[in-house]
Design an enzyme around this catalytic site. Structure first.
Site, PDB file in Angstrom:
ATOM      1  N   HIS A   1       0.636  -1.229  -0.333  1.00 33.21           N
ATOM      2  CA  HIS A   1       0.494   0.165  -0.086  1.00 33.21           C
ATOM      3  C   HIS A   1       1.024   1.508   0.492  1.00 33.21           C
ATOM      4  O   HIS A   1       0.334   2.171   0.666  1.00 33.21           O
ATOM      5  CB  HIS A   1      -1.244  -0.158   1.568  1.00 33.21           C
ATOM      6  CG  HIS A   1      -1.874  -0.755   1.083  1.00 33.21           C
ATOM      7  ND1 HIS A   1      -3.388  -0.979   0.357  1.00 33.21           N
ATOM      8  CD2 HIS A   1      -2.286  -2.100   1.777  1.00 33.21           C
ATOM      9  CE1 HIS A   1      -4.005  -1.980   0.831  1.00 33.21           C
ATOM     10  NE2 HIS A   1      -3.408  -2.588   1.046  1.00 33.21           N
TER      11      HIS A   1
ATOM     12  N   ASP B   1      -0.587  -5.416   5.735  1.00 37.67           N
ATOM     13  CA  ASP B   1      -1.729  -6.109   4.595  1.00 37.67           C
ATOM     14  C   ASP B   1      -1.617  -6.022   3.921  1.00 37.67           C
ATOM     15  O   ASP B   1      -0.662  -5.107   2.931  1.00 37.67           O
ATOM     16  CB  ASP B   1      -3.561  -5.692   4.900  1.00 37.67           C
ATOM     17  CG  ASP B   1      -3.529  -3.998   5.220  1.00 37.67           C
ATOM     18  OD1 ASP B   1      -1.898  -3.151   5.266  1.00 37.67           O
ATOM     19  OD2 ASP B   1      -4.810  -3.828   4.460  1.00 37.67           O
ATOM     20  N   GLU B   2      -2.162  -6.992   3.182  1.00 36.08           N
ATOM     21  CA  GLU B   2      -1.743  -7.141   1.496  1.00 36.08           C
ATOM     22  C   GLU B   2      -0.766  -7.310   0.902  1.00 36.08           C
ATOM     23  O   GLU B   2      -0.734  -6.402  -0.018  1.00 36.08           O
ATOM     24  CB  GLU B   2      -3.263  -6.373   0.850  1.00 36.08           C
ATOM     25  CG  GLU B   2      -4.708  -6.909   1.739  1.00 36.08           C
ATOM     26  CD  GLU B   2      -5.612  -5.938   1.399  1.00 36.08           C
ATOM     27  OE1 GLU B   2      -7.017  -6.249   0.841  1.00 36.08           O
ATOM     28  OE2 GLU B   2      -5.277  -4.653   1.465  1.00 36.08           O
ATOM     29  N   VAL B   3      -0.061  -8.154   1.255  1.00 37.14           N
ATOM     30  CA  VAL B   3       1.482  -7.499   0.696  1.00 37.14           C
ATOM     31  C   VAL B   3       0.961  -8.872  -0.061  1.00 37.14           C
ATOM     32  O   VAL B   3       2.008 -10.258  -0.044  1.00 37.14           O
ATOM     33  CB  VAL B   3       2.623  -7.327   1.670  1.00 37.14           C
ATOM     34  CG1 VAL B   3       3.765  -7.272   1.123  1.00 37.14           C
ATOM     35  CG2 VAL B   3       2.251  -6.101   2.463  1.00 37.14           C
TER      36      VAL B   3
END
Length: 520
Positions: free
Chosen positions: A265, A328-330
């Site tokens: 992100h 998150d969401e790596v």
């Protein structure tokens, strides 16, 4: 409609004893008495007077108490008071460990209403402030008006004894996808504090925007903060503006937790400083909504200097004990390298005197005893989360199918997304943090938080429409005892909030699950 002591308040108090036939009526002669030895109690008395003066038109002077309070007064007192099972009024602050009931001596209060006086007593100023929110809700909804109204201003008689169940009762606001001004954030703080929430988690950075000025890396804000989802207006908080938010929250006993989301992100950061990417190239500023494609370069020494500088500056501006590191969401980094990164970043946070919070993916790492894991994605196996709990990590619970306020209410909702399903008012209310995850008990839970992501949310009216009425239910889940919580009772109390929100010009959603009283 006049509120009833046992049917008006959200979140529901621990214990209520109504004195039927007794009521206190605010009058032009009413005074607010505060103890002489506490500037904080005096400030809370002034805050209460500021809430009540516009609608009543009464002067409501705030005076130092001398001896017994007398009649026609609202007395604010700092003192110990017995409660069932506790030596003092009980409550929780975010710095407390889950399962350590020492936190419930911070925000608890006792409220006594007779025909002649109102007495609000607590052992700490935080408790006084929470009690003021209960007192507000016991007055007619028109007390929230900014214009003078005719009254009468009656408070039902009886006694309330109250304390929160969990230490962390939070609302997260995403200011990265779409930017919200200082005044808009302050409006949200006012609304969440009415329901005794005590944490504002600000999601300050993401692919679409970097929202806080960092002196040592100025292009993060000036370039990385210049846009938003869809290419709309960007923006960022100067150091002074961020401090204004923090101070405003402090005055309402709300702790600000800033999130610097890494290593993913991060397109806004990479576009501002290409040396943070592995190929040394600056990507274009991003205005879409897809996730998982960006990452800082984990093998680059500049990355860790950048993190030390940014976390250090944000920590210095943030009096609360936490810095949220995202995580998150790596999707472009392997588990081993990701875990090593998290372990290194949490030590940077610790070196700056703070505790790290990370999304549930950070449970893959060996966490420090002070670190917190925020559970959100019910689609993923929770083995790592349970393993972290067994090592002593505390959990912050944000199950998306229950408390993600950016989820649509139903298929007809104009705003929001649907990846976690629809979240109606009852869904946000009917769950128990102590039984959400197998192997995780109440002693493992630091608290509950409701995030509001802003991919589709562009204005404060949008924020209010998605947050209310659902956020009130999340507040009750976090504050009130699990025993006795019932949907049928709650929906009636929630309905009574509708006229209050109307008086406050809150753009709330009139859910068909709630028997709202009349139009608007």
């Amino acid at each position: 409609m006049q509120p009833s002591l046992d049917r008006a308040v959200v979140p529901a108090p621990v214990a209520v004893a109504e004195s039927r036939g007794t009521e206190f009526t605010l009058a032009r002669s009413t005074r607010i008495l505060v103890p002489s030895g506490s500037s904080e109690a005096a400030r809370i008395g002034t805050y209460l007077a500021g809430l009540l003066r516009p609608s009543t038109g009464y002067p409501l002077p705030v005076e130092k108490a001398s001896g017994t309070g007398g009649r026609d007064v609202i007395s604010i007192e700092l003192a110990g008071a017995a409660q069932p099972g506790h030596d003092r009024p009980g409550a929780a602050r975010p710095g407390a460990e889950g399962g350590d009931r020492g936190h419930d001596a911070v925000e608890g209060y006792e409220l006594n209403v007779t025909g002649g006086a109102v007495t609000l007593r607590a052992s700490r100023p935080e408790g006084l402030f929470r009690g003021v929110q209960t007192l507000r809700q016991l007055l007619p909804a028109s007390i929230e008006s900014t214009a003078t109204r005719p009254g009468p201003w009656r408070i039902p008689g009886g006694r309330v004894i109250d304390r929160p169940r969990f230490a962390w009762r939070g609302a997260a606001l995403d200011v990265a996808r779409h930017f919200f001004t200082v005044r808009e954030v302050q409006r949200y703080i006012d609304l969440i504090s009415l329901y005794k929430l005590n944490v504002l988690h600000l999601h300050l950075t993401d692919d679409q925007g970097w929202r806080i000025a960092v002196e040592s890396w100025p292009r993060l804000a000036t370039h990385g903060g210049s846009t938003a989802v869809g290419g709309g207006r960007g923006g960022f908080y100067s150091r002074q503006e961020y401090w204004e938010i923090v101070r405003y929250a402090q005055d309402r006993y709300v702790t600000v937790v800033p999130e610097i989301d890494v290593p993913g992100h991060t397109t806004a950061a990479l576009a501002s400083y290409p040396e943070l990417s592995c190929d040394g190239r600056a990507p274009a500023l991003y205005t879409g909504v897809d996730v998982g494609f960006s990452s800082l370069c984990l093998d680059n020494a500049a990355t860790y200097q950048f993190l030390d500088d940014v976390i250090g500056e944000v920590a210095a501006l943030t009096p609360g004990p936490y810095i949220h590191i995202g995580g998150d969401e790596v999707r472009t980094v392997g588990d081993d390298r990701y875990a090593a990164f998290v372990e290194r970043v949490q030590r940077i946070v610790q070196a700056h005197g703070k505790r790290s919070v990370g999304w549930q993916e950070t449970a893959k790492a060996r966490l420090l005893p002070t670190s917190v894991v925020q559970y959100w994605d019910e689609r993923c196996a929770a083995a790592d989360v349970r393993r972290a709990v067994r090592r002593g990590t505390k959990l912050l619970l944000s199950p998306a199918s229950r408390v993600y306020l950016d989820m649509k209410y139903d298929g007809h909702t104009r705003l929001g997304t649907e990846w976690a399903g629809h979240v109606e008012v009852r869904d946000a209310y009917e769950w128990d943090p102590a039984t959400l995850l197998d192997g995780v008990g109440v002693q493992d839970v630091l608290g509950v938080e409701a995030p509001l992501w802003s991919e589709t949310v562009r204005s404060v009216a949008d924020v209010e429409h998605m947050a209310f009425p659902r956020l009130a239910g999340v507040a009750e889940v976090a504050w009130s005892p699990a025993a006795g919580r019932q949907w049928d009772c709650y929906r009636q109390r929630l309905a009574a909030q509708g006229p209050r929100w109307s008086a406050m010009a809150v753009n709330y959603y009139r859910s068909p699950q709630v028997p709202w009283p009349g139009p608007g």
